[in-house]
Scaffold this active site. Sequence first.
Site, short mmCIF file in Angstrom:
data_model
loop_
_atom_site.label_atom_id
_atom_site.label_comp_id
_atom_site.label_asym_id
_atom_site.label_seq_id
_atom_site.Cartn_x
_atom_site.Cartn_y
_atom_site.Cartn_z
N TYR A 67 0.85 -1.26 0.02
CA TYR A 67 0.08 0.11 -0.15
C TYR A 67 0.84 1.17 -0.03
O TYR A 67 0.50 2.30 -0.79
CB TYR A 67 -0.85 0.12 1.23
CG TYR A 67 -1.71 1.26 1.21
CD1 TYR A 67 -3.15 1.20 0.29
CD2 TYR A 67 -1.49 2.45 1.83
CE1 TYR A 67 -3.91 2.29 -0.04
CE2 TYR A 67 -2.63 3.39 1.74
CZ TYR A 67 -3.52 3.41 0.74
OH TYR A 67 -4.40 4.47 0.83
N GLY B 164 -2.24 8.97 3.98
CA GLY B 164 -3.40 8.54 4.68
C GLY B 164 -2.95 7.21 5.18
O GLY B 164 -1.69 6.38 4.81
N TYR C 242 -10.48 15.55 0.56
CA TYR C 242 -11.08 14.92 -0.49
C TYR C 242 -12.39 15.38 -0.60
O TYR C 242 -13.04 15.17 0.25
CB TYR C 242 -10.89 13.33 -0.30
CG TYR C 242 -9.52 12.66 -0.68
CD1 TYR C 242 -8.82 13.13 -1.74
CD2 TYR C 242 -8.86 11.87 0.15
CE1 TYR C 242 -7.56 12.52 -2.01
CE2 TYR C 242 -7.78 11.15 -0.14
CZ TYR C 242 -6.87 11.73 -1.23
OH TYR C 242 -5.89 11.12 -1.48
N ARG D 139 -4.11 0.26 -8.81
CA ARG D 139 -2.88 0.05 -8.11
C ARG D 139 -2.64 -1.49 -7.86
O ARG D 139 -3.28 -2.29 -7.15
CB ARG D 139 -3.07 0.64 -6.43
CG ARG D 139 -3.31 2.00 -6.48
CD ARG D 139 -3.22 2.85 -5.36
NE ARG D 139 -3.64 4.08 -5.46
CZ ARG D 139 -4.06 4.95 -4.54
NH1 ARG D 139 -4.18 4.47 -3.29
NH2 ARG D 139 -4.53 6.14 -4.59
N SER E 71 1.63 17.69 -8.57
CA SER E 71 1.50 16.23 -8.08
C SER E 71 1.03 14.99 -8.74
O SER E 71 0.05 15.64 -9.76
CB SER E 71 0.81 16.44 -6.55
OG SER E 71 0.99 15.09 -6.21
N HIS F 288 0.31 12.20 -7.16
CA HIS F 288 -0.03 11.36 -6.27
C HIS F 288 1.25 10.11 -5.99
O HIS F 288 0.56 9.21 -5.61
CB HIS F 288 -1.57 10.84 -6.35
CG HIS F 288 -2.15 10.62 -5.26
ND1 HIS F 288 -3.18 11.43 -4.86
CD2 HIS F 288 -2.08 9.47 -4.12
CE1 HIS F 288 -3.92 10.83 -3.76
NE2 HIS F 288 -3.18 9.75 -3.27
N ARG G 282 0.47 7.33 -7.74
CA ARG G 282 -0.34 6.08 -7.44
C ARG G 282 -1.76 6.14 -8.27
O ARG G 282 -2.79 5.31 -8.25
CB ARG G 282 -0.75 6.18 -6.16
CG ARG G 282 0.54 6.11 -5.11
CD ARG G 282 0.40 6.77 -3.82
NE ARG G 282 -0.51 6.01 -2.92
CZ ARG G 282 -0.24 4.90 -2.36
NH1 ARG G 282 0.77 4.35 -2.37
NH2 ARG G 282 -1.16 4.22 -1.40
N ARG H 146 6.42 9.60 0.72
CA ARG H 146 6.91 8.04 1.38
C ARG H 146 8.08 8.13 2.20
O ARG H 146 8.25 7.30 3.26
CB ARG H 146 7.23 7.15 0.23
CG ARG H 146 6.05 6.56 -0.76
CD ARG H 146 6.22 5.83 -1.83
NE ARG H 146 5.19 5.38 -2.46
CZ ARG H 146 4.99 6.07 -3.66
NH1 ARG H 146 5.67 7.17 -3.93
NH2 ARG H 146 3.93 5.47 -4.56
#
Length: 423
Positions: free
Chosen positions: A50, A105, A156, A191, A319, A321, A324, A376
């Site tokens: 994840y 998240g 969001y 993903r 960005s 993300h 992802r 990350r």
Amino acid sequence: MVQTNENSAAGWQREIYLNGFAGHRMSVPISLSTLEQQAEKAMSPAAWAYIAGGAGLESTVANNRSAFEHYKIVPRMLRDVSNRDTRVSLFDQTFPSPLMLAPVGVLELVHPDADVAVGRAAAALDVPYIFSNQASKPMEEVAAAMGMSPRWFQLYWSKSRDLVASFVQRAEKCGCSAIVVTLDTTMLGWRSRDLDGAYLPFMEGKGIAQYTSDPVFQKLMDEPADPNVRRTITAHSLAGLVKMVNSYPGTGFLNKLRSGRPMKAVQKFISIYSNPALTWDDLAFLRQHTKLPVLLKGVLHPDDARQALDYGVQGIIISNHGGRQVDGSIGTLQALPAIAKAVNKQVPILLDGGVRGGADMFKALALGATAVCIGRPYAYGLAIAGQRGVYEVLRHFMADFELTMALAGCRSVAEIREAGVRE
Ligand code: FNR
């Protein structure tokens, strides 16, 4: 451990070497590849998939990195860099370094203290932390752990406008000084690692703390559940149910189970969290509900940046993300020059995706960003050593940036812009 109070690069370098002399290593590795390897070991395979994974073939993850490799710094010599100023100002606040913590998240997958540990580490350095809409701890709890230090809130846009308004109002109340609207996740990307493991943490009630702590969401939970959602009962789903109940706020497992609220929360979340119908005109609603600066996260095309200006937003975050969402997408640094030209310094531009050291920060600033965010890397620090791990990752980035800036012959962020980079 030897401690020095300075936050300067020299102080941190000294601390690392003095500790090494005394036989102690830092809690987290400095080399990014070793950091990743240790983080993987510290996490379950599902959590690693994840956190580390990207969409599809993960070519966007690679593109983020190769965009940084494409540009080169050309250091200049003999420029007296004994006084260095790494500070940047954004929306009337001054931060120690052009570095921020991107919203990430479901950090409970990584460490039980999750967002609270990150908030404490950020606060120790005055590095701004963007709270995630999918946090594992309610924003109020993280804000309380951070004192007066800077924080923003990432939103969001769900199917419920009342919920959007409620999140934003709560963010204002807990001292967030900007709202970041993430545009690129109106649906979850493809993903591959998560799909292979057939694992989505939200189904276990993880990463929905902003929702379960929200009065509007609690009311929404009382609406009838979606009859199209069917569940098959297996030993595995019962284990998931236990996790779901444990993730739900409050005490007393059986009481929570009997109330049915944990299951209702997950069902309601799944049915409302994404809103693919969102358009530019919806932004007016946000403007009516907050006076805070609004930034749009996920901009990659200069025309979208221009449109953002037309709609009166106060900032842009370039960005994808962290690779992802859309596989095969442009690397963020590659997108920066055209967006910087379109924005023409009217609002600040931030950038994230693949920022892995001081040189990357330098390059982003040289091409027109005001600051960068990391995702990350700090989650890896959290996995390895909790709050201390995040703190060290931040110190490593800040020190590396300060040294890169000085060794390239620049005394300030303004001088980095003048210096530029070569293709
Ligand atoms: C994210 N990101 C993200 N973005 C956002 O706006 N809201 C969120 O809740 C999350 N959650 C999230 C979880 C995980 C596990 C990751 C890795 C990323 C994206 C994040 O804010 C940021 O854009 C990227 O992480 C930046 O790329 P790097 O630094 O991870 O390469």
